[in-house]
Scaffold this active site. Structure first.
Site, PDB file in Angstrom:
ATOM      1  N   SER A 161       0.624  -1.203   0.272  1.00  0.00           N
ATOM      2  CA  SER A 161       0.163  -0.135   0.107  1.00  0.00           C
ATOM      3  C   SER A 161       1.235   1.345   0.104  1.00  0.00           C
ATOM      4  CB  SER A 161      -1.176   0.453   1.036  1.00  0.00           C
ATOM      5  OG  SER A 161      -1.892   1.277   1.128  1.00  0.00           O
TER       6      SER A 161
ATOM      7  N   ASP B  92     -10.401  -3.526  -5.754  1.00  0.00           N
ATOM      8  CA  ASP B  92      -8.955  -2.557  -4.674  1.00  0.00           C
ATOM      9  C   ASP B  92     -10.113  -1.384  -5.304  1.00  0.00           C
ATOM     10  OD1 ASP B  92      -7.999  -1.368  -3.022  1.00  0.00           O
ATOM     11  OD2 ASP B  92      -5.800  -2.521  -3.942  1.00  0.00           O
TER      12      ASP B  92
ATOM     13  N   HIS C 218      -8.477  -4.344  -0.843  1.00  0.00           N
ATOM     14  CA  HIS C 218      -7.058  -4.053  -0.743  1.00  0.00           C
ATOM     15  C   HIS C 218      -6.388  -4.883   0.446  1.00  0.00           C
ATOM     16  CE1 HIS C 218      -4.320  -0.251  -1.255  1.00  0.00           C
ATOM     17  NE2 HIS C 218      -4.054  -0.315  -0.340  1.00  0.00           N
TER      18      HIS C 218
HETATM   19  C1  MLT Z   1      -1.281   6.213   0.054  1.00  0.00           C
HETATM   20  O1  MLT Z   1      -2.146   7.265   0.091  1.00  0.00           O
HETATM   21  O2  MLT Z   1      -0.171   5.822  -0.324  1.00  0.00           O
HETATM   22  C2  MLT Z   1      -2.936   5.346  -0.540  1.00  0.00           C
HETATM   23  O3  MLT Z   1      -3.793   5.024  -0.970  1.00  0.00           O
HETATM   24  C3  MLT Z   1      -2.586   3.458   0.011  1.00  0.00           C
HETATM   25  C4  MLT Z   1      -2.604   4.029   1.572  1.00  0.00           C
HETATM   26  O4  MLT Z   1      -3.988   3.999   2.321  1.00  0.00           O
HETATM   27  O5  MLT Z   1      -1.863   3.922   2.496  1.00  0.00           O
END
Ligand code: MLT
Length: 202
Positions: free
Chosen positions: A102, A152, A183
């Site tokens: 992520s 996702d 996700h």
């Molecule tokens: C991010 O901000 O890098 C993406 O949205 C993934 C997350 O939720 O951290």
């Protein structure tokens, strides 16, 4: 940067650079590294940015909207940290493979987008396109595994395909593994990543 370094038993194996998701810590992905290659050294880093108390690797303006200036700054900070950590802990700087989930996958993607020699390869679990409209460095021969969810909500399938296309356009060899659990990072995705790692670095 706050981190854990654990020396592996096989000096030929890559050093895994572990990069957690939003709200995680440097401990989160240690079991994942164990599944990918238990003989590898591990450098697991905690993101330097806090969002309501949750560690991240760069700031965002909203869900899915990155603070580009901070992303560029934090990417360089991590890049420089890798040089410094290699000297401090004595691992081969040219044999570092990022493993991110992520937000951690997004900063790993950003390392690939900004630096030619940052990583030997990358395992990206549920990454997004870190930045658009910039020329990518030559990534010829850099192997990249992308684990993605067809459903996702944070990274739509189309964005996964866009990311794979951009990396391939720069010369990387990309394998996309699809799941259907949003996700989430599932056991089968980890299994697929482990098989891919074994093929790249037997
Ligand atoms: C991010 O901000 O890098 C993406 O949205 C993934 C997350 O939720 O951290």
């Amino acid at each position: 940067m706050k981190h854990i370094f654990a020396k592996g038993s096989n000096p030929e194996s890559p050093t895994f650079l572990l990069l957690h998701g939003t709200g995680g810590t440097e401990r989160d992905l240690l079991p994942l590294a164990e599944r990918l290659d238990p003989t590898a050294s591990v450098l697991s880093v905690r993101g330097n940015v806090l969002e309501n108390g949750m560690p991240r690797f760069f700031r965002r303006l909203a869900e899915g909207v990155f603070d580009e200036e901070d992303l560029v700054f934090r990417t360089k900070e991590l890049y420089d940290f890798l040089d410094q950590a290699a000297l401090e802990h004595g691992f081969d700087r040219d044999n570092v493979v990022a493993v991110g989930y992520s937000n951690g996958a997004n900063i790993a993607g950003s390392l690939l987008f900004h630096y030619r020699d940052a990583l030997k390869g990358a395992v990206l679990h549920h990454p997004m396109v870190p930045r658009r409209g910039i020329p990518l460095p030559d990534l010829t021969g850099v192997p990249v595994f992308i684990g993605a969810g067809r459903n996702d909500p944070i990274c739509p399938a189309q964005e996964t395909e866009e990311l794979a296309g951009l990396l391939e356009g720069a010369g990387a060899s990309v394998q996309v593994h699809w799941e259907y659990y949003g996700h989430q990072l599932t056991g089968t995705e980890v299994q697929a990543a482990a098989e891919w790692v074994r093929k790249q670095w037997p």
